[in-house]
Design an enzyme around this catalytic site. Structure first.
Site, PDB file in Angstrom:
ATOM      1  N   HIS A  38       0.861  -1.136   0.040  1.00 24.62           N
ATOM      2  CA  HIS A  38       0.015   0.012  -0.002  1.00 24.62           C
ATOM      3  C   HIS A  38       0.742   1.267   0.018  1.00 24.62           C
ATOM      4  CE1 HIS A  38      -3.899  -2.004   0.249  1.00 24.62           C
ATOM      5  NE2 HIS A  38      -3.543  -2.648   0.995  1.00 24.62           N
ATOM      6  N   ASP A  75       0.014   4.132  -2.503  1.00 28.83           N
ATOM      7  CA  ASP A  75      -0.131   5.631  -2.107  1.00 28.83           C
ATOM      8  C   ASP A  75       0.721   6.580  -2.801  1.00 28.83           C
ATOM      9  OD1 ASP A  75      -1.988   4.712  -0.516  1.00 28.83           O
ATOM     10  OD2 ASP A  75      -0.867   4.751   1.441  1.00 28.83           O
ATOM     11  N   GLU A  81      -8.531   4.720  -6.787  1.00 26.23           N
ATOM     12  CA  GLU A  81      -7.611   5.175  -7.870  1.00 26.23           C
ATOM     13  C   GLU A  81      -8.522   6.148  -8.768  1.00 26.23           C
ATOM     14  OE1 GLU A  81      -8.855   0.858  -9.311  1.00 26.23           O
ATOM     15  OE2 GLU A  81      -8.687   2.156  -7.501  1.00 26.23           O
TER      16      GLU A  81
END
Length: 423
Positions: free
Chosen positions: A299, A303, A329
């Site tokens: 993640h 990010d 997204e």
């Protein structure tokens, strides 16, 4: 012989200073009475010691003066308390810090009519104090910025007082050559020092005795403390309110607006576009194959990609355009005053920028990303927010279905028309 009943009396009195047997002066009142009697004119002198009477009259006069001065002090105190109450009410009703600065300057000028004042607050970086408000007579050219270490009140966390007598330990943010007395009061709320109130005594008070000046200084200090308490509380509430509002309309990861803000702003901009008969474009964006970033790099990697794409949107948009992260997204761009043709140019510029990104996280290259974009424009593709968003979504799905990393424009989708049926 004349009848005594027919005699006439004429009195007169005067004040004189006499001497006691021990040599001390004594105030005397001498009353002379002229009597016409059968034996001729006779004078009777009555001498009274009026020291007690004069002292009583003087004490009465002094008491009266003290009562009058006490009444004036009560009236001044009542006026100050009333102004402080009004300032507090106004500050609690302010919608922004800028509005509060005007209120503070207005009431501070009334509370300290003979002095000048400046309000400094810490900036976002907290390593500099910025001049946000000023009031009163001109006190030179104060700095607009200075570091917190330049003020003794900021260093010590309490009021710093500099008078015109004795040793002066001046702050760096004032012109020490002026010789003026001043006070710096730190503004502290919830354990955070957010700035100072800087009060400059532009009036010299030369007519007061040293004792009187100390009393006046003490009163001024107490008033400044009370005013500062209201200022720091109001500013802390405004900052908390702004922080909560920011959290409610901003995406915490990217800093872009969120879906809630887009829904509110889109309705507002559609009404404005309809009223002013101007164009408006809505772009829906979706990162292609985004899951692979999370699967391959975790993640943190995903990010990092989202933050880099957000920077591209912020750099490419014009003033007045709005970029939002809808979740995951998915992104959206609202471009008021933009036609479909201009929106295509904007979308292509964004697509190329994203395609050229080389995202690096924790020293590791994550590769490149691509984005698919769907465009809908007011009024051709929808008059209401839900119709415009549905048209942009369908254009986005078309871009995904046609190979991704491309821009598609919505086909004109007719909105449902409800015909009136005659009763």
């Amino acid at each position: 012989a004349r009848d005594p009943a027919q005699s006439r009396r004429m009195d007169s009195s005067l004040s004189v200073d006499g001497l006691r047997s021990d040599g001390r002066e004594i105030p005397l009142e001498v009353t002379l009475s002229h009597l016409h009697t059968r034996n001729g004119i006779q004078v009777v002198a009555i001498i009274r010691d009026v020291a007690v009477k004069r002292e009583a009259a003087l004490a009465l006069h002094q008491t009266n003066q003290q009562l009058q001065e006490g009444m004036k002090n009560l009236q001044r105190r009542e006026s100050v308390l009333r102004r402080l109450g009004e300032m507090g009410d106004m500050l609690q009703s302010c919608a922004s810090e800028a509005e509060a600065f005007g209120v503070i300057a207005k009431f501070a000028e009334q509370l300290f009519p003979a002095d000048s004042g400046l309000l400094y607050l810490t900036g976002a970086s907290r390593n500099v104090l910025e001049l946000r408000a000023r009031w009163g007579p001109d006190a030179g050219s104060p700095p607009k910025l200075f570091p917190p270490t330049g003020c003794w009140a900021m260093r010590r966390g309490r009021m710093h007082v500099v008078g015109d007598v004795g040793a002066r330990v001046d702050c760096d943010h004032i012109d020490a050559s002026s010789g003026l007395s001043y006070l710096c009061m730190p503004l502290v709320a919830r354990g955070e020092t957010m700035g100072i109130v800087h009060l400059i005594e532009t009036s010299e008070n030369r007519e007061l005795t040293e004792e009187g000046r100390q009393v006046a200084l003490g009163q001024k200090q107490r008033l400044l403390i009370t005013m500062s308490e209201q200022v720091e509380l109001a500013l802390a509430n405004l900052r908390l309110r702004e922080a909560l509002r920011y959290q409610s309309i901003r995406d915490p990861l990217t800093g872009l607006f969120n879906r809630r803000f887009l829904n509110e702003w889109l309705d507002r901009e559609l009404h404005r576009a309809a009223r002013e008969e101007t164009a408006l474009a809505l772009l829906m964006l979706d990162l292609d194959h985004f899951r692979r970033f999370n699967d391959s790099f975790g993640h943190d990697g995903g990010d990092a990609v989202l933050r880099e794409v957000s920077k591209v949107l912020q750099e490419e948009l014009r003033s007045g355009d709005i970029a939002c992260r809808l979740g995951g997204e998915e992104f959206a761009v609202l471009a008021p005053g933009t036609t479909a043709a201009d929106a295509v140019i904007l979308a292509e510029r964004i697509r190329r920028r994203v395609e050229s990104l080389l995202v690096v996280a924790n020293g590791q290259s994550l590769g490149s990303a691509t984005v698919s974009i769907g465009i809908a424009a007011f009024p051709n593709d929808g008059l209401a927010a839900e119709h415009l968003m549905r048209a942009a979504d369908q254009a986005l799905y078309s871009a995904k279905g046609n190979g991704r990393n491309r821009v598609e424009v919505a086909l004109a989708i007719a909105e449902p028309v409800v015909e009136a049926v005659a009763p």
